[in-house]
Design an enzyme around this catalytic site. Sequence first.
Site, PDB file in Angstrom:
ATOM      1  CE  LYS A  77      -3.662   2.026   2.745  1.00 14.06           C
ATOM      2  NZ  LYS A  77      -4.643   1.880   3.670  1.00 14.06           N
ATOM      3  CB  SER A 152      -8.068   3.573   3.046  1.00  8.56           C
ATOM      4  OG  SER A 152      -7.175   2.723   4.020  1.00  8.56           O
ATOM      5  CB  SER A 176      -8.195   0.524   5.694  1.00 10.10           C
ATOM      6  OG  SER A 176      -9.062   1.387   5.723  1.00 10.10           O
TER       7      SER A 176
HETATM    8  N1  GLN Z   1     -13.157   3.519   6.862  1.00  8.06           N
HETATM    9  C1  GLN Z   1     -12.451   4.076   7.756  1.00  8.06           C
HETATM   10  C2  GLN Z   1     -11.864   5.338   7.732  1.00  8.06           C
HETATM   11  O1  GLN Z   1     -12.169   6.121   6.922  1.00  8.06           O
HETATM   12  C3  GLN Z   1     -11.187   3.109   7.999  1.00  8.06           C
HETATM   13  C4  GLN Z   1     -10.198   3.722   7.283  1.00  8.06           C
HETATM   14  C5  GLN Z   1      -8.614   2.850   7.709  1.00  8.06           C
HETATM   15  O2  GLN Z   1      -8.837   1.892   8.373  1.00  8.06           O
HETATM   16  N2  GLN Z   1      -7.547   3.261   7.191  1.00  8.06           N
HETATM   17  O3  GLN Z   1     -11.390   5.978   8.557  1.00  8.06           O
END
Ligand code: GLN
Length: 478
Positions: A77, A152, A176
């Site tokens: 990532k 994400s 994410s």
């Molecule tokens: N959807 C969650 C957020 O927007 C999780 C994001 C993540 O785990 N990086 O914060």
Amino acid sequence: MFSFSSIQDYHVFLTGNPNGCVTAVGHYLSVIEEKKHLNAFLEIFANDALQQASALDVQRATGKPLGKLHGVVIALKDNLSYKGHKVSASSRMLEGFISIYNATAVEKLLAEGAIIIGRTNCDEFAMGSSSENSAFGPVKNGLDETRVPGGSSGGSAVAVQMGMCMVSLGSDTGGSVRQPADLCGVVGLKPTYGRISRYGLIAYASSFDHIGVFANTVDDAALVLESISGPDEFDSTVSQKPVPNYLAQKEKGKKYRIAYFKETIDHSRLDKEISTQIKSFIDVLKADGHTVEPVDFDLIEYVVPTYYVLTTAEASSNLSRFDGVKYGYQSSVKTTDLTEWYKQTRSEGFGKEVKRRILLGTFVLSAGYYDAYFTKAQQIRHILVDKAKEVFSNYDAIISPTVPTTAFLLNEKAKKDPIEILLADIYTVFANLTGIPGISIPLFKHSNGLPFGLQVLTEHFNEEGLINLSREMTKLKQ
Ligand code: GLN
């Protein structure tokens, strides 16, 4: 034709193929090219990957001992530092920035012989659930290109889903890794907070951030986890506990005590068919001799607000370092006023969602509101940790859906109602608020044709139990 089913089978293939690693990398480079319209990768490290592959092929020929991830082709990532390579957290703010050191997880991957093929697209600074918040365009779900892959870590999920690499790393602050794994039909594993060093992971919310793994199988995810976990002098929050051999399969045949929160399975936002399929899987588990029982969780409506108060507070502090002086992007607007220049740079460099979160985080930390929001949310976090302890004093695991719906359409939610997207984190954030390990396993197919997963959670540092149970559940579904 090269084909991949598991790391174990790949290692068997390599014993009879002196150029096997180069063959594998060549194969993945061509799939990545073929699928580049999905926008899963921001950059391919083709030359480096081919060089690594031929060095590994030579090493094998000499008969020297091989690493656990020998020749395994992996994607990172775009928030993990890989020395000498760009890393941008999919933000304009870091455009052109080059890592000056390796993240500990990356260092460990390389030490075990993995080959890093590229960096994957994601929501900017890992903030989002659809990979539409990237400054470099959205990622598309490979199973239906009109839909999101989740986020994400959407690019890392699609890279494994479409066979553009063998496994990939993502980060999970509120889901994410597990959420995109669910929407893409792959395995997504987030270990206990402190199991994998966060050194070299670009911070979003430090007390919630975890590195996690995407794979086709539970065992592949377990092997990568084992290879990158463990103590690290660069991260004081990382555990000193020894890393077990996750593939030892010690609990074979064990009958588990499994809990589920009634409020999750009967939630009004949950797709009805996801609920029914999970309920019938509970019957399958019971028929196999496991105990599966409902447990009350009346705090469910508090988890998402608590998560967003605390993570935005941490983010507003973590992201203050991006000021146009230390890293990446600098505004070209001429001014001699330093504060004005910071403002200009940050206004131009950050995207909408990131700005929204910095503002919210600054607000909840401000003197007049600190106790009403930040302190309250910290208190709820403590109560949730106690809740997890209470459940695990009676049960080996908690199961739930990973996400309330299957993959939604691109542009469907982000623009219309950003709050709706946040509420969909309801099942995943509990594991980040409490630090317990979690996995999404791709067990189900919806009648709309899309996959969805089951989330399994276990107690702190019981990754072994999590992996063993997930393996058993996968077998039961076959
Ligand atoms: N959807 C969650 C957020 O927007 C999780 C994001 C993540 O785990 N990086 O914060």
